[in-house]
Enzyme design. Structure first.
Site, mmCIF file in Angstrom:
data_model
loop_
_atom_site.group_PDB
_atom_site.id
_atom_site.type_symbol
_atom_site.label_atom_id
_atom_site.label_comp_id
_atom_site.label_asym_id
_atom_site.label_seq_id
_atom_site.Cartn_x
_atom_site.Cartn_y
_atom_site.Cartn_z
ATOM 1 N N ARG A 79 -22.320 -30.996 77.732
ATOM 2 C CA ARG A 79 -20.872 -30.490 77.404
ATOM 3 C C ARG A 79 -20.205 -31.715 76.500
ATOM 4 O O ARG A 79 -18.973 -31.553 75.760
ATOM 5 C CB ARG A 79 -19.895 -30.495 78.692
ATOM 6 C CG ARG A 79 -20.510 -29.494 79.385
ATOM 7 C CD ARG A 79 -19.418 -29.343 80.797
ATOM 8 N NE ARG A 79 -19.894 -28.634 81.739
ATOM 9 C CZ ARG A 79 -20.028 -28.334 82.928
ATOM 10 N NH1 ARG A 79 -19.246 -29.630 83.515
ATOM 11 N NH2 ARG A 79 -20.405 -27.516 83.781
ATOM 12 N N ARG A 81 -20.434 -33.119 73.260
ATOM 13 C CA ARG A 81 -20.842 -32.461 72.025
ATOM 14 C C ARG A 81 -21.221 -33.273 71.161
ATOM 15 O O ARG A 81 -22.130 -32.980 70.093
ATOM 16 C CB ARG A 81 -19.907 -31.294 71.585
ATOM 17 C CG ARG A 81 -19.706 -30.095 72.356
ATOM 18 C CD ARG A 81 -18.677 -29.130 72.088
ATOM 19 N NE ARG A 81 -18.509 -27.939 72.771
ATOM 20 C CZ ARG A 81 -17.925 -28.006 74.021
ATOM 21 N NH1 ARG A 81 -17.209 -29.365 74.617
ATOM 22 N NH2 ARG A 81 -17.968 -27.173 75.115
ATOM 23 N N GLN A 90 -38.757 -25.960 80.247
ATOM 24 C CA GLN A 90 -39.498 -25.305 81.511
ATOM 25 C C GLN A 90 -40.021 -24.090 80.981
ATOM 26 O O GLN A 90 -40.769 -23.471 81.550
ATOM 27 C CB GLN A 90 -38.153 -24.833 82.545
ATOM 28 C CG GLN A 90 -37.749 -26.131 83.175
ATOM 29 C CD GLN A 90 -36.664 -25.510 84.294
ATOM 30 O OE1 GLN A 90 -35.900 -24.696 84.150
ATOM 31 N NE2 GLN A 90 -36.623 -26.184 85.470
ATOM 32 N N ARG A 91 -39.623 -23.685 79.490
ATOM 33 C CA ARG A 91 -40.510 -22.485 79.322
ATOM 34 C C ARG A 91 -41.894 -22.784 78.631
ATOM 35 O O ARG A 91 -42.549 -21.702 78.544
ATOM 36 C CB ARG A 91 -39.480 -22.171 77.890
ATOM 37 C CG ARG A 91 -40.000 -20.896 77.039
ATOM 38 C CD ARG A 91 -39.121 -20.864 75.630
ATOM 39 N NE ARG A 91 -39.574 -19.362 75.064
ATOM 40 C CZ ARG A 91 -39.180 -19.025 73.863
ATOM 41 N NH1 ARG A 91 -38.335 -19.677 73.080
ATOM 42 N NH2 ARG A 91 -39.948 -18.067 73.288
ATOM 43 N N ASN A 187 -16.210 -42.600 74.762
ATOM 44 C CA ASN A 187 -15.450 -41.441 75.414
ATOM 45 C C ASN A 187 -16.236 -40.978 76.678
ATOM 46 O O ASN A 187 -15.765 -40.564 77.757
ATOM 47 C CB ASN A 187 -15.468 -40.264 74.399
ATOM 48 C CG ASN A 187 -14.678 -39.347 75.361
ATOM 49 O OD1 ASN A 187 -13.501 -39.209 75.460
ATOM 50 N ND2 ASN A 187 -15.416 -38.170 75.354
ATOM 51 N N ARG A 192 -17.140 -40.255 82.508
ATOM 52 C CA ARG A 192 -18.025 -40.200 83.490
ATOM 53 C C ARG A 192 -18.287 -41.448 84.569
ATOM 54 O O ARG A 192 -18.924 -41.253 85.382
ATOM 55 C CB ARG A 192 -19.249 -39.561 82.875
ATOM 56 C CG ARG A 192 -19.307 -38.427 81.973
ATOM 57 C CD ARG A 192 -18.853 -37.183 82.770
ATOM 58 N NE ARG A 192 -19.040 -35.917 82.187
ATOM 59 C CZ ARG A 192 -18.978 -34.965 82.665
ATOM 60 N NH1 ARG A 192 -18.935 -34.686 84.035
ATOM 61 N NH2 ARG A 192 -19.156 -33.670 81.928
#
Length: 258
Positions: A79, A81, A90-91, A187, A192
């Site tokens: 989030r 950005r 995981q693909r 930031n 966080r």
């Protein structure tokens, strides 16, 4: 969780000072780095913080390798950005016996931990069974199209795990390479490193802070949650432990390692 600082802009604080010098003097490009002693560099960086001029610090960046974190954390960190992310897919990577993060609140209660681990094991069995079922169907389709068996099985596995991954839990671990400029990191730390941030991303943010502070202590010296260098910004949601948080960051910065 394991976090490593892979690379950063050389002499980051000097470059920030040069960008600031460009803004506030008539210095030409040939001499923008001239005369930037350690003292003058520190003064420029402090001045930018005092007047709230943050654009010069966008010129330096830091790249981290992060592993052993959950997909739940991935959803939060992306989030932010103003950063670049490369994430283990995981693909394309099959999750044989996937590792997972156990939240501390679950880990400390034996009954909850037991139930959580059972859920992870069941998710693994479901993932493998679904992958096998999908592969069988895809192989049949490809063989019918005339694709050689070896090639058909390789293509079928890639196709199968692409869809089977939908049953994997948020607890499943991943690896991330993340690059962000210093302004974005400041930031990020403000948001966080706060006690109100979710525990896993808070632990990551603090470890990233330790790493960049060791490289650029002047640039990141006033970073951390908002209450470290001012008032708490959480209003009624405050944790009420600002003094404790300030002491923690003072100790972190003063430690021999950092």
């Amino acid at each position: 969780m394991k976090v490593k600082l892979l690379a950063h802009t050389p002499e980051p604080e000097k470059l920030v000072a040069a960008a600031a010098k460009n803004c506030y003097s008539s210095t030409d490009v040939d001499s923008v780095l001239d005369g930037l002693t350690a003292e003058k560099t520190e003064n420029f960086v402090h001045m930018l913080a005092e007047i709230g001029h943050e654009s010069p610090i966008e010129h330096v960046s830091f790249t981290f390798a992060i592993e052993g974190v959950s997909r739940s954390l991935l959803a939060q960190i992306t989030r932010h950005r103003m950063a670049s992310f490369s994430v283990q897919s995981q693909r394309y990577v099959r999750e044989h016996g996937f590792e997972y993060v156990v939240p501390p609140e679950i880990d400390k209660i034996p009954a909850a931990r037991e139930q959580f681990i059972r859920a992870m094991e069941e998710d693994q069995r479901t993932y493998e069974a679904l992958t096998a079922a999908l592969m069988e169907g895809y192989v049949e389709e490809l063989l019918a199209q005339g694709v050689p068996e070896k090639q058909a099985r390789s293509q079928a596995e890639k196709h199968a795990i692409e869809d089977a991954r939908y049953v994997l839990p948020n607890a499943c671990t991943t690896r991330i390479v993340m690059t962000a400029n210093a302004r974005s990191l400041r930031n990020f730390f403000r948001l966080r490193c706060c006690n109100r941030a979710q525990w896993e991303i808070r632990a990551l943010a603090e470890e990233m802070y330790r790493l960049v502070y060791a490289v650029a202590p002047t640039l990141f010296g006033r970073c951390g949650p908002a209450c470290v260098d001012g008032a708490c910004t959480e209003g009624k949601m405050t944790c009420g432990r600002a003094a404790e948080v300030r002491a923690h960051y003072q100790q972190l910065r003063a430690s021999e390692k950092y």
